[in-house]
Design an enzyme around this catalytic site. Structure first.
Site, PDB file in Angstrom:
ATOM      1  N   TYR A 183      -4.119 -29.982   0.812  1.00 27.27           N
ATOM      2  CA  TYR A 183      -5.427 -30.560   0.513  1.00 27.27           C
ATOM      3  C   TYR A 183      -6.098 -30.959   1.814  1.00 27.27           C
ATOM      4  O   TYR A 183      -5.699 -31.910   2.470  1.00 27.27           O
ATOM      5  CB  TYR A 183      -5.255 -31.750  -0.420  1.00 27.27           C
ATOM      6  CG  TYR A 183      -6.529 -32.340  -0.971  1.00 27.27           C
ATOM      7  CD1 TYR A 183      -7.751 -31.696  -0.875  1.00 27.27           C
ATOM      8  CD2 TYR A 183      -6.503 -33.570  -1.614  1.00 27.27           C
ATOM      9  CE1 TYR A 183      -8.906 -32.244  -1.395  1.00 27.27           C
ATOM     10  CE2 TYR A 183      -7.645 -34.134  -2.144  1.00 27.27           C
ATOM     11  CZ  TYR A 183      -8.845 -33.467  -2.037  1.00 27.27           C
ATOM     12  OH  TYR A 183      -9.984 -34.024  -2.552  1.00 27.27           O
TER      13      TYR A 183
ATOM     14  N   THR B  25      -9.081 -38.367  -6.970  1.00 31.86           N
ATOM     15  CA  THR B  25      -9.836 -38.766  -8.154  1.00 31.86           C
ATOM     16  C   THR B  25      -9.029 -39.741  -8.999  1.00 31.86           C
ATOM     17  O   THR B  25      -9.583 -40.570  -9.709  1.00 31.86           O
ATOM     18  CB  THR B  25     -10.200 -37.524  -9.000  1.00 31.86           C
ATOM     19  OG1 THR B  25     -11.005 -36.665  -8.207  1.00 31.86           O
ATOM     20  CG2 THR B  25     -10.942 -37.895 -10.268  1.00 31.86           C
TER      21      THR B  25
ATOM     22  N   LYS C  95      -6.677 -26.539  -1.139  1.00 35.11           N
ATOM     23  CA  LYS C  95      -7.893 -27.079  -1.752  1.00 35.11           C
ATOM     24  C   LYS C  95      -8.756 -27.592  -0.625  1.00 35.11           C
ATOM     25  O   LYS C  95      -8.286 -28.285   0.249  1.00 35.11           O
ATOM     26  CB  LYS C  95      -7.554 -28.199  -2.729  1.00 35.11           C
ATOM     27  CG  LYS C  95      -8.765 -28.889  -3.300  1.00 35.11           C
ATOM     28  CD  LYS C  95      -8.374 -30.011  -4.222  1.00 35.11           C
ATOM     29  CE  LYS C  95      -9.636 -30.712  -4.699  1.00 35.11           C
ATOM     30  NZ  LYS C  95      -9.385 -31.928  -5.419  1.00 35.11           N
TER      31      LYS C  95
END
Length: 164
Positions: free
Chosen positions: A135, A47, A164
């Site tokens: 991740y 992000t 995640k």
């Protein structure tokens, strides 16, 4: 070893019209979350436009965030790369700059085996020493960390603390 609780907010990296990082706006975002007792900040994750930053800009953003947060909440730095040496160097540098933890994405493009992923993450974790969140984002990297690989990493590597 985990220090994380609640929700980590992924901070965008604000830019000026010329493409340079807007540190004044980044400071505003950091202060906004600190004043509202956000549980943690994730800087330079997907992000945070990490893929559009140079390595120098990336590390400058991590350093800036750690300095501005001043231990008011954990700072988690995205330090993944498809190159194990690059991810390791960035992870060590982020930890030295004050990041409390790291978010490390599966290496993109390379199509690593699960054994290769194990080695990639273990190498990074052993060098960086701070807590690491794996991740797994197949839509961005073309692969997942399989449950057996994640379980082996959690069992074998003390500072790999989440996924995640």
């Amino acid at each position: 070893m985990s220090i994380f609780k609640g929700t980590g907010v992924a901070i965008v990296t604000p830019f000026h019209a010329d493409g340079s990082v807007n540190y004044d706006k980044l400071d505003e975002l950091i202060e906004y979350h600190c004043s509202r007792e956000t549980d943690s900040i994730v800087i330079c994750g997907t992000t945070g436009e990490a893929s559009t930053l140079t390595e120098e800009e990336h590390m400058d953003c991590v350093r800036f965030t750690a300095e501005r947060v001043k231990n008011r909440m954990p700072v988690i730095a995205g330090t993944g790369s498809n190159c194990t040496r690059t991810a390791t160097a960035m992870s060590v540098e982020a930890a030295e700059a004050g990041a409390d933890g790291l978010l490390v994405v599966t290496p993109y493009y390379n199509k690593a085996t699960q054994s290769g992923l194990y080695g990639h993450f273990r190498t990074i974790a052993e060098a960086a020493k701070v807590p690491i969140i794996l991740y797994s984002v197949k839509s961005r990297t073309g692969m997942n960390i399989e449950p057996a690989t994640a379980a082996a990493l959690f069992q074998d590597v003390e500072n790999i603390v989440g996924i995640k």
